[in-house]
Design a protein around this motif. Structure first.
Motif, PDB file in Angstrom:
ATOM      1  N   ILE A  98       0.841  -1.205   0.000  1.00  0.00           N
ATOM      2  CA  ILE A  98       0.000   0.000   0.000  1.00  0.00           C
ATOM      3  C   ILE A  98       0.874   1.253   0.000  1.00  0.00           C
ATOM      4  O   ILE A  98       1.606   1.440   0.961  1.00  0.00           O
ATOM      5  CB  ILE A  98      -0.987  -0.020   1.190  1.00  0.00           C
ATOM      6  N   PRO A  99       0.889   2.070  -1.001  1.00  0.00           N
ATOM      7  CA  PRO A  99       0.263   1.846  -2.295  1.00  0.00           C
ATOM      8  C   PRO A  99       1.104   0.869  -3.114  1.00  0.00           C
ATOM      9  O   PRO A  99       2.287   0.691  -2.831  1.00  0.00           O
ATOM     10  CB  PRO A  99       0.262   3.245  -2.923  1.00  0.00           C
ATOM     11  N   CYS A 100       0.496   0.272  -4.126  1.00  0.00           N
ATOM     12  CA  CYS A 100       1.212  -0.685  -4.966  1.00  0.00           C
ATOM     13  C   CYS A 100       1.399  -0.090  -6.367  1.00  0.00           C
ATOM     14  O   CYS A 100       0.423   0.210  -7.048  1.00  0.00           O
ATOM     15  CB  CYS A 100       0.436  -2.002  -5.039  1.00  0.00           C
ATOM     16  N   SER A 101       2.662   0.065  -6.749  1.00  0.00           N
ATOM     17  CA  SER A 101       2.969   0.612  -8.086  1.00  0.00           C
ATOM     18  C   SER A 101       2.690  -0.442  -9.155  1.00  0.00           C
ATOM     19  O   SER A 101       2.640  -1.638  -8.879  1.00  0.00           O
ATOM     20  CB  SER A 101       4.442   1.016  -8.143  1.00  0.00           C
ATOM     21  N   MET A 102       2.562   0.019 -10.376  1.00  0.00           N
ATOM     22  CA  MET A 102       2.391  -0.911 -11.501  1.00  0.00           C
ATOM     23  C   MET A 102       3.654  -1.745 -11.683  1.00  0.00           C
ATOM     24  O   MET A 102       3.595  -2.889 -12.144  1.00  0.00           O
ATOM     25  CB  MET A 102       2.065  -0.143 -12.783  1.00  0.00           C
ATOM     26  N   ASN A 103       4.795  -1.172 -11.310  1.00  0.00           N
ATOM     27  CA  ASN A 103       6.052  -1.913 -11.384  1.00  0.00           C
ATOM     28  C   ASN A 103       6.037  -3.118 -10.441  1.00  0.00           C
ATOM     29  O   ASN A 103       6.308  -4.255 -10.849  1.00  0.00           O
ATOM     30  CB  ASN A 103       7.210  -0.979 -11.020  1.00  0.00           C
ATOM     31  N   THR A 104       5.665  -2.881  -9.189  1.00  0.00           N
ATOM     32  CA  THR A 104       5.629  -3.997  -8.222  1.00  0.00           C
ATOM     33  C   THR A 104       4.505  -4.959  -8.566  1.00  0.00           C
ATOM     34  O   THR A 104       4.664  -6.178  -8.466  1.00  0.00           O
ATOM     35  CB  THR A 104       5.499  -3.444  -6.781  1.00  0.00           C
ATOM     36  N   LEU A 105       3.364  -4.428  -8.994  1.00  0.00           N
ATOM     37  CA  LEU A 105       2.272  -5.302  -9.440  1.00  0.00           C
ATOM     38  C   LEU A 105       2.773  -6.248 -10.539  1.00  0.00           C
ATOM     39  O   LEU A 105       2.528  -7.466 -10.492  1.00  0.00           O
ATOM     40  CB  LEU A 105       1.111  -4.454  -9.974  1.00  0.00           C
ATOM     41  N   GLY A 106       3.474  -5.687 -11.522  1.00  0.00           N
ATOM     42  CA  GLY A 106       3.970  -6.498 -12.629  1.00  0.00           C
ATOM     43  C   GLY A 106       4.955  -7.550 -12.158  1.00  0.00           C
ATOM     44  O   GLY A 106       4.932  -8.702 -12.628  1.00  0.00           O
ATOM     45  N   ALA A 107       5.803  -7.166 -11.216  1.00  0.00           N
ATOM     46  CA  ALA A 107       6.780  -8.126 -10.689  1.00  0.00           C
ATOM     47  C   ALA A 107       6.070  -9.277  -9.979  1.00  0.00           C
ATOM     48  O   ALA A 107       6.376 -10.456 -10.212  1.00  0.00           O
ATOM     49  CB  ALA A 107       7.735  -7.410  -9.737  1.00  0.00           C
ATOM     50  N   VAL A 134      -2.903  -2.692  -3.021  1.00  0.00           N
ATOM     51  CA  VAL A 134      -3.685  -1.464  -3.196  1.00  0.00           C
ATOM     52  C   VAL A 134      -3.053  -0.710  -4.375  1.00  0.00           C
ATOM     53  O   VAL A 134      -2.260   0.216  -4.191  1.00  0.00           O
ATOM     54  CB  VAL A 134      -3.696  -0.613  -1.906  1.00  0.00           C
ATOM     55  N   PRO A 135      -3.381  -1.147  -5.607  1.00  0.00           N
ATOM     56  CA  PRO A 135      -2.726  -0.540  -6.770  1.00  0.00           C
ATOM     57  C   PRO A 135      -3.267   0.850  -7.051  1.00  0.00           C
ATOM     58  O   PRO A 135      -4.429   1.148  -6.755  1.00  0.00           O
ATOM     59  CB  PRO A 135      -3.077  -1.508  -7.914  1.00  0.00           C
ATOM     60  N   ARG A 136      -2.392   1.673  -7.635  1.00  0.00           N
ATOM     61  CA  ARG A 136      -2.824   3.024  -8.007  1.00  0.00           C
ATOM     62  C   ARG A 136      -2.094   3.446  -9.289  1.00  0.00           C
ATOM     63  O   ARG A 136      -0.873   3.546  -9.296  1.00  0.00           O
ATOM     64  CB  ARG A 136      -2.514   3.993  -6.877  1.00  0.00           C
ATOM     65  N   GLU A 137      -2.901   3.680 -10.304  1.00  0.00           N
ATOM     66  CA  GLU A 137      -2.419   4.266 -11.558  1.00  0.00           C
ATOM     67  C   GLU A 137      -3.645   4.679 -12.337  1.00  0.00           C
ATOM     68  O   GLU A 137      -4.710   4.081 -12.171  1.00  0.00           O
ATOM     69  CB  GLU A 137      -1.594   3.235 -12.350  1.00  0.00           C
ATOM     70  N   THR A 138      -3.510   5.687 -13.171  1.00  0.00           N
ATOM     71  CA  THR A 138      -4.616   6.040 -14.052  1.00  0.00           C
ATOM     72  C   THR A 138      -4.092   6.854 -15.226  1.00  0.00           C
ATOM     73  O   THR A 138      -3.209   7.683 -15.014  1.00  0.00           O
ATOM     74  CB  THR A 138      -5.720   6.800 -13.279  1.00  0.00           C
ATOM     75  N   HIS A 157      -5.669 -10.341  -3.023  1.00  0.00           N
ATOM     76  CA  HIS A 157      -6.894  -9.539  -2.912  1.00  0.00           C
ATOM     77  C   HIS A 157      -6.556  -8.129  -3.376  1.00  0.00           C
ATOM     78  O   HIS A 157      -5.697  -7.461  -2.789  1.00  0.00           O
ATOM     79  CB  HIS A 157      -7.377  -9.534  -1.455  1.00  0.00           C
ATOM     80  N   LEU A 158      -7.236  -7.685  -4.425  1.00  0.00           N
ATOM     81  CA  LEU A 158      -6.964  -6.357  -4.983  1.00  0.00           C
ATOM     82  C   LEU A 158      -7.948  -5.347  -4.401  1.00  0.00           C
ATOM     83  O   LEU A 158      -9.168  -5.527  -4.516  1.00  0.00           O
ATOM     84  CB  LEU A 158      -7.129  -6.386  -6.500  1.00  0.00           C
ATOM     85  N   ILE A 159      -7.403  -4.301  -3.804  1.00  0.00           N
ATOM     86  CA  ILE A 159      -8.243  -3.228  -3.274  1.00  0.00           C
ATOM     87  C   ILE A 159      -7.728  -1.930  -3.901  1.00  0.00           C
ATOM     88  O   ILE A 159      -6.892  -1.238  -3.319  1.00  0.00           O
ATOM     89  CB  ILE A 159      -8.190  -3.181  -1.731  1.00  0.00           C
ATOM     90  N   PRO A 160      -8.166  -1.637  -5.122  1.00  0.00           N
ATOM     91  CA  PRO A 160      -7.626  -0.455  -5.807  1.00  0.00           C
ATOM     92  C   PRO A 160      -7.902   0.822  -5.027  1.00  0.00           C
ATOM     93  O   PRO A 160      -8.938   0.935  -4.366  1.00  0.00           O
ATOM     94  CB  PRO A 160      -8.362  -0.445  -7.147  1.00  0.00           C
ATOM     95  N   ALA A 161      -6.983   1.745  -5.097  1.00  0.00           N
ATOM     96  CA  ALA A 161      -7.151   3.025  -4.397  1.00  0.00           C
ATOM     97  C   ALA A 161      -8.213   3.845  -5.121  1.00  0.00           C
ATOM     98  O   ALA A 161      -7.914   4.719  -5.935  1.00  0.00           O
ATOM     99  CB  ALA A 161      -5.815   3.760  -4.346  1.00  0.00           C
ATOM    100  N   MET A 162      -9.453   3.514  -4.835  1.00  0.00           N
ATOM    101  CA  MET A 162     -10.621   4.157  -5.469  1.00  0.00           C
ATOM    102  C   MET A 162     -11.645   4.473  -4.402  1.00  0.00           C
ATOM    103  O   MET A 162     -12.636   3.748  -4.245  1.00  0.00           O
ATOM    104  CB  MET A 162     -11.291   3.183  -6.458  1.00  0.00           C
ATOM    105  N   PRO A 163     -11.430   5.533  -3.632  1.00  0.00           N
ATOM    106  CA  PRO A 163     -12.404   5.834  -2.572  1.00  0.00           C
ATOM    107  C   PRO A 163     -13.776   6.177  -3.148  1.00  0.00           C
ATOM    108  O   PRO A 163     -13.877   6.719  -4.249  1.00  0.00           O
ATOM    109  CB  PRO A 163     -11.778   7.044  -1.860  1.00  0.00           C
TER     110      PRO A 163
END
Ligand SMILES: Cc1cc2nc3c(=O)[nH]c(=O)nc-3n(C[C@H](O)[C@H](O)[C@H](O)COP(=O)(O)O)c2cc1C
Length: 215
Positions: A98-107, A134-138, A157-163
Protein backbone atom coordinates in the motif's frame (compact mmCIF):
# COMPACT_ATOMS: atom_id res chain seq x y z
CA UNK A 1 13.24 -10.78 17.33
CA UNK A 2 10.14 -12.22 18.98
CA UNK A 3 8.13 -14.19 16.44
CA UNK A 4 4.47 -13.31 16.30
CA UNK A 5 2.12 -15.17 13.95
CA UNK A 6 -0.24 -12.21 14.19
CA UNK A 7 2.38 -9.95 12.63
CA UNK A 8 1.75 -8.29 9.29
CA UNK A 9 4.03 -7.19 6.48
CA UNK A 10 3.29 -3.70 5.23
CA UNK A 11 5.13 -2.64 2.08
CA UNK A 12 5.17 0.84 0.58
CA UNK A 13 5.99 1.08 -3.12
CA UNK A 14 6.37 4.01 -5.48
CA UNK A 15 2.76 4.78 -6.38
CA UNK A 16 0.84 7.81 -5.28
CA UNK A 17 -1.09 7.22 -2.05
CA UNK A 18 1.28 7.56 0.91
CA UNK A 19 -1.47 9.01 3.15
CA UNK A 20 -3.17 5.58 2.90
CA UNK A 21 0.00 3.88 4.07
CA UNK A 22 0.50 6.33 6.93
CA UNK A 23 -3.07 5.90 8.14
CA UNK A 24 -2.91 2.09 7.96
CA UNK A 25 0.32 2.11 9.97
CA UNK A 26 -1.26 4.43 12.55
CA UNK A 27 -4.22 2.11 13.05
CA UNK A 28 -2.05 -1.02 13.26
CA UNK A 29 0.20 0.69 15.84
CA UNK A 30 -2.82 1.80 17.86
CA UNK A 31 -3.97 -1.80 17.94
CA UNK A 32 -0.52 -3.06 18.94
CA UNK A 33 -0.26 -5.28 15.86
CA UNK A 34 3.34 -6.13 15.03
CA UNK A 35 4.30 -4.71 11.64
CA UNK A 36 7.21 -5.68 9.43
CA UNK A 37 7.70 -2.64 7.22
CA UNK A 38 9.59 -2.37 3.96
CA UNK A 39 9.76 0.67 1.68
CA UNK A 40 10.92 0.60 -1.94
CA UNK A 41 13.44 3.12 -3.20
CA UNK A 42 10.80 4.78 -5.38
CA UNK A 43 8.43 4.94 -2.40
CA UNK A 44 10.93 7.18 -0.60
CA UNK A 45 10.61 9.64 -3.51
CA UNK A 46 6.82 9.60 -3.31
CA UNK A 47 6.94 9.99 0.50
CA UNK A 48 9.03 13.12 -0.04
CA UNK A 49 6.48 14.52 -2.51
CA UNK A 50 3.31 13.57 -0.67
CA UNK A 51 4.26 13.70 3.00
CA UNK A 52 7.10 16.23 2.77
CA UNK A 53 9.54 13.88 4.50
CA UNK A 54 13.11 13.15 3.44
CA UNK A 55 13.68 9.73 4.99
CA UNK A 56 16.96 7.82 5.10
CA UNK A 57 16.56 4.39 3.47
CA UNK A 58 19.03 2.88 5.97
CA UNK A 59 17.37 4.28 9.07
CA UNK A 60 14.07 6.00 8.29
CA UNK A 61 12.44 8.12 10.96
CA UNK A 62 9.36 5.96 11.46
CA UNK A 63 7.83 8.27 14.04
CA UNK A 64 7.83 11.04 11.42
CA UNK A 65 6.34 8.68 8.85
CA UNK A 66 3.59 7.34 11.09
CA UNK A 67 3.13 10.42 13.24
CA UNK A 68 3.02 8.49 16.53
CA UNK A 69 4.71 5.88 18.73
CA UNK A 70 5.94 3.05 16.50
CA UNK A 71 7.01 0.37 18.97
CA UNK A 72 5.45 -2.61 17.14
CA UNK A 73 7.19 -1.74 13.80
CA UNK A 74 10.24 -3.61 12.53
CA UNK A 75 11.86 -1.97 9.50
CA UNK A 76 13.52 -4.10 6.80
CA UNK A 77 15.50 -2.40 4.04
CA UNK A 78 14.12 -3.37 0.62
CA UNK A 79 17.49 -4.73 -0.53
CA UNK A 80 17.77 -7.01 2.51
CA UNK A 81 16.87 -10.29 0.84
CA UNK A 82 17.96 -12.24 3.92
CA UNK A 83 15.39 -10.57 6.20
CA UNK A 84 13.20 -13.07 8.08
CA UNK A 85 10.11 -12.08 6.08
CA UNK A 86 11.83 -13.37 2.91
CA UNK A 87 11.27 -16.91 4.20
CA UNK A 88 8.05 -18.88 4.18
CA UNK A 89 9.04 -20.39 7.53
CA UNK A 90 8.68 -17.03 9.28
CA UNK A 91 5.20 -16.88 10.84
CA UNK A 92 3.21 -14.00 9.49
CA UNK A 93 -0.50 -13.30 9.15
CA UNK A 94 -0.42 -11.61 5.78
CA UNK A 95 0.94 -8.78 3.68
CA UNK A 96 -0.36 -5.46 2.39
CA UNK A 97 1.32 -3.53 -0.42
CA UNK A 98 0.00 0.00 0.00
CA UNK A 99 0.26 1.85 -2.29
CA UNK A 100 1.21 -0.69 -4.97
CA UNK A 101 2.97 0.61 -8.09
CA UNK A 102 2.39 -0.91 -11.50
CA UNK A 103 6.05 -1.91 -11.38
CA UNK A 104 5.63 -4.00 -8.22
CA UNK A 105 2.27 -5.30 -9.44
CA UNK A 106 3.97 -6.50 -12.63
CA UNK A 107 6.78 -8.13 -10.69
CA UNK A 108 4.39 -9.97 -8.37
CA UNK A 109 2.17 -11.01 -11.27
CA UNK A 110 5.11 -12.52 -13.07
CA UNK A 111 6.79 -14.28 -10.17
CA UNK A 112 9.76 -11.92 -9.83
CA UNK A 113 11.45 -11.60 -6.46
CA UNK A 114 14.30 -9.19 -7.03
CA UNK A 115 13.76 -7.13 -3.89
CA UNK A 116 12.42 -7.90 -0.41
CA UNK A 117 8.92 -6.63 -1.14
CA UNK A 118 8.54 -8.75 -4.27
CA UNK A 119 10.03 -11.77 -2.50
CA UNK A 120 7.73 -11.43 0.52
CA UNK A 121 4.71 -11.13 -1.81
CA UNK A 122 5.78 -14.24 -3.69
CA UNK A 123 6.14 -16.06 -0.36
CA UNK A 124 2.68 -14.93 0.76
CA UNK A 125 1.18 -16.41 -2.41
CA UNK A 126 3.05 -19.71 -2.15
CA UNK A 127 2.12 -20.06 1.52
CA UNK A 128 -1.54 -19.23 0.81
CA UNK A 129 -1.43 -16.21 3.10
CA UNK A 130 -3.48 -13.06 2.74
CA UNK A 131 -1.85 -10.77 0.19
CA UNK A 132 -3.53 -7.42 -0.35
CA UNK A 133 -2.49 -5.06 -3.12
CA UNK A 134 -3.68 -1.46 -3.20
CA UNK A 135 -2.73 -0.54 -6.77
CA UNK A 136 -2.82 3.02 -8.01
CA UNK A 137 -2.42 4.27 -11.56
CA UNK A 138 -4.62 6.04 -14.05
CA UNK A 139 -5.39 5.45 -16.83
CA UNK A 140 -4.60 1.72 -16.86
CA UNK A 141 -3.06 0.00 -19.87
CA UNK A 142 -3.89 -3.56 -20.86
CA UNK A 143 -0.67 -4.85 -19.30
CA UNK A 144 -1.67 -3.34 -15.94
CA UNK A 145 -5.12 -4.91 -16.26
CA UNK A 146 -3.71 -8.31 -17.20
CA UNK A 147 -1.32 -8.17 -14.27
CA UNK A 148 -4.21 -7.42 -11.91
CA UNK A 149 -6.11 -10.40 -13.26
CA UNK A 150 -3.03 -12.59 -12.87
CA UNK A 151 -2.43 -11.70 -9.22
CA UNK A 152 -6.12 -12.05 -8.42
CA UNK A 153 -6.11 -15.52 -9.97
CA UNK A 154 -3.00 -16.36 -7.94
CA UNK A 155 -4.93 -15.57 -4.76
CA UNK A 156 -4.16 -11.92 -4.03
CA UNK A 157 -6.89 -9.54 -2.91
CA UNK A 158 -6.96 -6.36 -4.98
CA UNK A 159 -8.24 -3.23 -3.27
CA UNK A 160 -7.63 -0.46 -5.81
CA UNK A 161 -7.15 3.03 -4.40
CA UNK A 162 -10.62 4.16 -5.47
CA UNK A 163 -12.40 5.83 -2.57
CA UNK A 164 -16.18 6.15 -2.83
CA UNK A 165 -18.23 9.28 -2.30
CA UNK A 166 -21.52 7.81 -1.07
CA UNK A 167 -20.43 8.36 2.53
CA UNK A 168 -20.37 12.11 1.84
CA UNK A 169 -16.72 12.65 2.76
CA UNK A 170 -15.95 16.12 4.12
CA UNK A 171 -12.17 15.93 4.16
CA UNK A 172 -9.27 14.20 2.44
CA UNK A 173 -8.86 12.23 5.66
CA UNK A 174 -12.37 10.82 5.17
CA UNK A 175 -11.35 9.55 1.72
CA UNK A 176 -8.15 8.05 3.13
CA UNK A 177 -10.09 6.35 5.93
CA UNK A 178 -12.49 4.88 3.37
CA UNK A 179 -9.63 3.03 1.67
CA UNK A 180 -7.89 1.99 4.88
CA UNK A 181 -11.19 0.66 6.22
CA UNK A 182 -11.47 -1.64 3.20
CA UNK A 183 -7.97 -2.97 3.83
CA UNK A 184 -8.72 -3.58 7.52
CA UNK A 185 -11.98 -5.32 6.56
CA UNK A 186 -10.03 -7.63 4.28
CA UNK A 187 -7.64 -8.43 7.14
CA UNK A 188 -10.60 -8.95 9.49
CA UNK A 189 -9.27 -6.29 11.83
CA UNK A 190 -12.03 -4.35 13.57
CA UNK A 191 -12.11 -0.56 13.20
CA UNK A 192 -14.37 2.44 13.44
CA UNK A 193 -13.02 4.36 10.45
CA UNK A 194 -16.20 4.11 8.45
CA UNK A 195 -19.87 4.01 9.34
CA UNK A 196 -21.38 1.09 7.38
CA UNK A 197 -23.57 2.14 4.47
CA UNK A 198 -27.21 2.23 5.56
CA UNK A 199 -29.02 2.92 2.33
CA UNK A 200 -30.00 5.90 0.24
CA UNK A 201 -30.01 9.35 1.79
CA UNK A 202 -33.55 10.72 2.37
CA UNK A 203 -33.86 14.45 1.87
CA UNK A 204 -36.29 14.84 4.75
CA UNK A 205 -35.33 12.20 7.24
CA UNK A 206 -31.64 11.39 6.77
CA UNK A 207 -30.55 7.87 5.97
CA UNK A 208 -33.06 5.21 5.02
CA UNK A 209 -33.05 1.47 5.44
CA UNK A 210 -31.88 0.60 1.95
CA UNK A 211 -30.42 -2.80 1.23
CA UNK A 212 -27.98 -1.57 -1.38
CA UNK A 213 -24.66 -3.43 -1.36
CA UNK A 214 -21.92 -0.91 -1.96
CA UNK A 215 -18.30 -1.78 -2.71
C1 LIG B 1 5.92 11.32 -7.34
C2 LIG B 1 5.77 10.01 -8.05
C3 LIG B 1 4.50 9.46 -8.19
C4 LIG B 1 4.32 8.24 -8.84
N1 LIG B 1 3.07 7.72 -8.93
C5 LIG B 1 2.89 6.49 -9.45
C6 LIG B 1 1.60 5.88 -9.43
O1 LIG B 1 0.61 6.43 -8.97
N2 LIG B 1 1.50 4.61 -9.91
C7 LIG B 1 2.57 3.92 -10.42
O2 LIG B 1 2.41 2.76 -10.83
N3 LIG B 1 3.81 4.50 -10.47
C8 LIG B 1 3.99 5.75 -10.00
N4 LIG B 1 5.25 6.31 -10.00
C9 LIG B 1 6.35 5.62 -10.69
C10 LIG B 1 6.99 4.53 -9.82
O3 LIG B 1 7.51 5.10 -8.65
C11 LIG B 1 8.10 3.83 -10.61
O4 LIG B 1 7.52 3.04 -11.65
C12 LIG B 1 9.00 2.95 -9.78
O5 LIG B 1 9.88 2.25 -10.62
C13 LIG B 1 8.24 1.97 -8.91
O6 LIG B 1 9.19 1.18 -8.22
P1 LIG B 1 8.73 0.21 -7.03
O7 LIG B 1 7.67 -0.67 -7.56
O8 LIG B 1 9.97 -0.56 -6.69
O9 LIG B 1 8.29 1.05 -5.91
C14 LIG B 1 5.45 7.55 -9.37
C15 LIG B 1 6.72 8.11 -9.19
C16 LIG B 1 6.88 9.31 -8.56
C17 LIG B 1 8.28 9.86 -8.38
Amino acid sequence: MKENPEGLIVALTGASGMPYARRLLQVLCEKGIQVHLSISEAAFLVIREELGLRLDINNPDLEALVGRDVRPIWYHKVTQLDAPIASGSFPIRGMVIIPCSMNTLGAVANGLASNLIQRAASVALKENRRLILVPRETPLNTINLENMLKVARAGAHLIPAMPGFYHHPKTVEDLVDFMVARVLDSLQIGHDLLVPYEGPFQETGGRGQGTGDRG
